[in-house]
Write a protein that holds these residues in place. Structure first.
Motif, PDB file in Angstrom:
ATOM      1  N   ARG A   1       0.764  -1.208   0.299  1.00  0.00           N
ATOM      2  CA  ARG A   1       0.030  -0.129  -0.049  1.00  0.00           C
ATOM      3  C   ARG A   1       0.834   1.536   0.153  1.00  0.00           C
ATOM      4  N   LEU A   2       0.361   2.207  -0.383  1.00  0.00           N
ATOM      5  CA  LEU A   2       0.887   3.626  -0.561  1.00  0.00           C
ATOM      6  C   LEU A   2      -0.217   4.613   0.239  1.00  0.00           C
ATOM      7  N   ALA A   3       0.651   5.307   1.345  1.00  0.00           N
ATOM      8  CA  ALA A   3      -0.044   6.259   2.210  1.00  0.00           C
ATOM      9  C   ALA A   3       0.760   7.388   2.517  1.00  0.00           C
ATOM     10  N   ILE A   4       0.369   8.504   1.612  1.00  0.00           N
ATOM     11  CA  ILE A   4       1.179   9.762   1.765  1.00  0.00           C
ATOM     12  C   ILE A   4       0.354  10.883   2.108  1.00  0.00           C
ATOM     13  N   SER A   5       0.962  12.120   2.584  1.00  0.00           N
ATOM     14  CA  SER A   5       0.490  13.176   2.882  1.00  0.00           C
ATOM     15  C   SER A   5       0.990  14.062   1.856  1.00  0.00           C
ATOM     16  N   ASP A   6       0.198  15.118   1.182  1.00  0.00           N
ATOM     17  CA  ASP A   6       0.825  15.864   0.228  1.00  0.00           C
ATOM     18  C   ASP A   6      -0.205  17.052  -0.037  1.00  0.00           C
ATOM     19  N   VAL A   7       0.135  18.355  -0.840  1.00  0.00           N
ATOM     20  CA  VAL A   7      -0.672  19.149  -1.470  1.00  0.00           C
ATOM     21  C   VAL A   7      -1.390  18.929  -2.461  1.00  0.00           C
ATOM     22  N   VAL A   8      -2.680  19.371  -2.683  1.00  0.00           N
ATOM     23  CA  VAL A   8      -3.320  19.160  -3.980  1.00  0.00           C
ATOM     24  C   VAL A   8      -3.828  20.447  -4.361  1.00  0.00           C
ATOM     25  N   LEU A   9      -4.072  20.818  -5.834  1.00  0.00           N
ATOM     26  CA  LEU A   9      -4.556  21.991  -6.269  1.00  0.00           C
ATOM     27  C   LEU A   9      -6.078  22.089  -6.282  1.00  0.00           C
ATOM     28  N   THR A  10      -6.700  23.103  -5.715  1.00  0.00           N
ATOM     29  CA  THR A  10      -8.177  23.350  -5.638  1.00  0.00           C
ATOM     30  C   THR A  10      -8.665  24.303  -6.429  1.00  0.00           C
ATOM     31  N   ALA A  11      -7.671  25.361  -7.189  1.00  0.00           N
ATOM     32  CA  ALA A  11      -7.826  26.312  -7.968  1.00  0.00           C
ATOM     33  C   ALA A  11      -6.621  26.548  -8.834  1.00  0.00           C
ATOM     34  N   ASP A  12      -6.855  27.410  -9.950  1.00  0.00           N
ATOM     35  CA  ASP A  12      -5.460  27.586 -10.642  1.00  0.00           C
ATOM     36  C   ASP A  12      -4.391  28.327 -10.030  1.00  0.00           C
ATOM     37  N   VAL A  13      -3.252  27.999 -10.151  1.00  0.00           N
ATOM     38  CA  VAL A  13      -2.115  28.618  -9.621  1.00  0.00           C
ATOM     39  C   VAL A  13      -1.952  30.150 -10.081  1.00  0.00           C
ATOM     40  N   PRO A  14      -1.793  31.151  -9.173  1.00  0.00           N
ATOM     41  CA  PRO A  14      -1.742  32.314  -9.770  1.00  0.00           C
ATOM     42  C   PRO A  14      -0.442  32.609 -10.871  1.00  0.00           C
ATOM     43  N   ASP A  15      -0.638  33.503 -11.924  1.00  0.00           N
ATOM     44  CA  ASP A  15       0.305  33.558 -13.040  1.00  0.00           C
ATOM     45  C   ASP A  15       1.641  33.848 -12.218  1.00  0.00           C
ATOM     46  N   GLY A  16       2.721  33.272 -12.768  1.00  0.00           N
ATOM     47  CA  GLY A  16       3.974  33.618 -12.509  1.00  0.00           C
ATOM     48  C   GLY A  16       4.610  32.588 -11.254  1.00  0.00           C
ATOM     49  N   LEU A  17       3.872  31.959 -10.541  1.00  0.00           N
ATOM     50  CA  LEU A  17       4.330  31.206  -9.408  1.00  0.00           C
ATOM     51  C   LEU A  17       5.007  29.848  -9.966  1.00  0.00           C
ATOM     52  N   ARG A  18       4.562  29.386 -11.047  1.00  0.00           N
ATOM     53  CA  ARG A  18       5.047  27.775 -11.368  1.00  0.00           C
ATOM     54  C   ARG A  18       6.450  28.043 -11.729  1.00  0.00           C
ATOM     55  N   ALA A  19       7.002  29.150 -12.244  1.00  0.00           N
ATOM     56  CA  ALA A  19       8.246  29.476 -12.523  1.00  0.00           C
ATOM     57  C   ALA A  19       8.835  30.346 -11.580  1.00  0.00           C
ATOM     58  N   ASP A  20       8.121  30.382 -10.326  1.00  0.00           N
ATOM     59  CA  ASP A  20       9.038  31.180  -9.125  1.00  0.00           C
ATOM     60  C   ASP A  20       9.876  30.255  -8.510  1.00  0.00           C
ATOM     61  N   PRO A  21      11.165  30.011  -8.349  1.00  0.00           N
ATOM     62  CA  PRO A  21      11.934  29.016  -7.883  1.00  0.00           C
ATOM     63  C   PRO A  21      11.627  28.792  -6.387  1.00  0.00           C
ATOM     64  N   ASP A  22      11.369  29.804  -5.683  1.00  0.00           N
ATOM     65  CA  ASP A  22      10.966  29.587  -4.284  1.00  0.00           C
ATOM     66  C   ASP A  22       9.754  29.144  -3.932  1.00  0.00           C
ATOM     67  N   SER A  23       8.803  29.247  -4.900  1.00  0.00           N
ATOM     68  CA  SER A  23       7.264  28.693  -4.767  1.00  0.00           C
ATOM     69  C   SER A  23       7.443  27.376  -5.166  1.00  0.00           C
ATOM     70  N   VAL A  24       8.173  26.857  -5.963  1.00  0.00           N
ATOM     71  CA  VAL A  24       8.298  25.448  -6.401  1.00  0.00           C
ATOM     72  C   VAL A  24       9.075  25.033  -5.131  1.00  0.00           C
ATOM     73  N   ALA A  25      10.099  25.282  -4.650  1.00  0.00           N
ATOM     74  CA  ALA A  25      10.982  24.611  -3.699  1.00  0.00           C
ATOM     75  C   ALA A  25      10.147  24.587  -2.423  1.00  0.00           C
ATOM     76  N   THR A  26       9.279  25.683  -2.140  1.00  0.00           N
ATOM     77  CA  THR A  26       8.593  25.359  -0.828  1.00  0.00           C
ATOM     78  C   THR A  26       6.963  24.675  -1.131  1.00  0.00           C
ATOM     79  N   CYS A  27       6.772  23.864  -1.926  1.00  0.00           N
ATOM     80  CA  CYS A  27       5.634  23.097  -2.129  1.00  0.00           C
ATOM     81  C   CYS A  27       4.438  23.959  -2.478  1.00  0.00           C
ATOM     82  N   VAL A  28       4.620  25.079  -2.919  1.00  0.00           N
ATOM     83  CA  VAL A  28       3.750  26.110  -3.378  1.00  0.00           C
ATOM     84  C   VAL A  28       3.122  25.899  -4.771  1.00  0.00           C
ATOM     85  N   ALA A  29       4.139  25.732  -5.698  1.00  0.00           N
ATOM     86  CA  ALA A  29       3.668  25.880  -6.972  1.00  0.00           C
ATOM     87  C   ALA A  29       3.764  24.330  -7.804  1.00  0.00           C
ATOM     88  N   GLY A  30       4.203  23.405  -7.081  1.00  0.00           N
ATOM     89  CA  GLY A  30       4.251  22.159  -7.802  1.00  0.00           C
ATOM     90  C   GLY A  30       3.076  21.150  -7.673  1.00  0.00           C
TER      91      GLY A  30
END
Length: 293
Positions: free
Chosen positions: A205-234
């Motif tokens: 079995r697989l049992a993990i905790s993670d974050v999921v999207l509930t709405a679109d990510v604001p423009d620019g965040l997916r290309a922002d290194p800090d947002s990617v590395a802090t679990c916000v944009a990925g």
């Protein structure tokens, strides 16, 4: 059915503006190497409650901040006090231990094991007849985890350097896969689940905790290194995650958002209320039992 339930935000979650795979891996590795190096110095980025890795500059000590974060994520005081050293770095978005229902003698793999906190808790549950394997792609973090293993005098935990997309684990040797807010950091999530499926025994079995999207990510965040590395944009939508898990071969897939995660998720960014498009979730699935020939 609502968009929240289906995970449909109206757009693909892999936007054209996303960082390329090598860049994403590099910035994540660099950030968590820094976290490992700063642990115990009072300079850690993970010294306050409230994030995949908490905000910088908090007034609390690292120990106090990490303990408060653990409580918010669902760990008991006994969990925190049972692990010595600097294993609890204030990372995560949930408690995979609560999902895994580990039993004595099982073999567990922790994807993105960090300082080893979840590994040491798992080791207590599986006992000396079980085994826990922590996999992390950051050499400094693996070194820190091994130091913590010596301090905790554990004999059934093995920390291995490797990417979660290419696990250094043999086929069908694992009973349970756990992870705490790490899969969102991967640029190739389908491969993560395929690898998890490969190493699991039939019925595993697989049992993990993670974050999921509930709405679109604001423009620019997916290309922002800090947002990617802090679990916000990925993060990915619930629907897309279900598809990935099913395509990998998992059955009985369940992804359950945690409404109470809004309180700590909104603290992850000083400029954007990320709780408007992110929520922590429990993600489970099972590899089918072997069928007779």
């Amino acid at each position: 059915m609502s968009d929240f339930e289906t995970g449909d935000t109206g757009k693909t979650d892999e936007a054209d503006e996303s960082l390329d795979d090598p860049t994403q891996r590099r910035i994540v590795r660099e950030r968590y190497a820094r976290i490992a190096a700063e642990a115990g110095t009072g300079k850690s980025e993970c010294s306050s409650p409230g994030s995949c890795c908490a905000d910088e500059g908090a007034e609390e000590t690292e120990t106090e901040g990490a303990a408060e974060t653990a409580a918010q994520l669902g760990y008991s005081r006994g969990d925190v006090e049972s692990v010595q050293g600097e294993a609890n770095l204030g990372l995560g978005c949930g408690n995979p231990q609560a999902l895994a229902s580990l039993t004595e003698g099982e073999t567990v793999v922790d994807l993105g094991s960090g300082g080893g906190f979840d590994c040491f808790l798992a080791a207590q549950q599986v006992g000396e007849t079980g085994q826990v394997i922590g996999v992390d792609m950051t050499p400094k973090m693996v070194e820190k985890a091994r130091e913590n293993a010596r301090e905790n005098e554990t004999v059934n935990v093995d920390f291995r350097l490797g990417e979660i997309e290419h696990l250094p684990v043999a086929d069908e040797t694992v009973d349970v896969i756990i992870s705490n807010c790490v899969v969102n950091l991967s640029p190739d999530k389908p491969q993560v689940f395929q690898e998890s499926f490969r190493v699991l025994r039939p019925g595993g079995r697989l049992a993990i905790s993670d974050v999921v999207l509930t709405a679109d990510v604001p423009d620019g965040l997916r290309a922002d290194p800090d947002s990617v590395a802090t679990c916000v944009a990925g993060a990915t939508t619930i629907g897309r995650l279900e598809e990935m898990l099913t395509d990998a071969g998992f059955e009985h897939v369940d992804i359950s958002p945690k409404d109470d995660s809004e309180q700590f998720i909104r603290e992850w960014d000083d400029e954007v209320d990320v709780s408007e498009f992110l929520v922590s979730a429990s993600i489970t699935g099972r590899k089918p039992e072997a069928t007779g020939e």
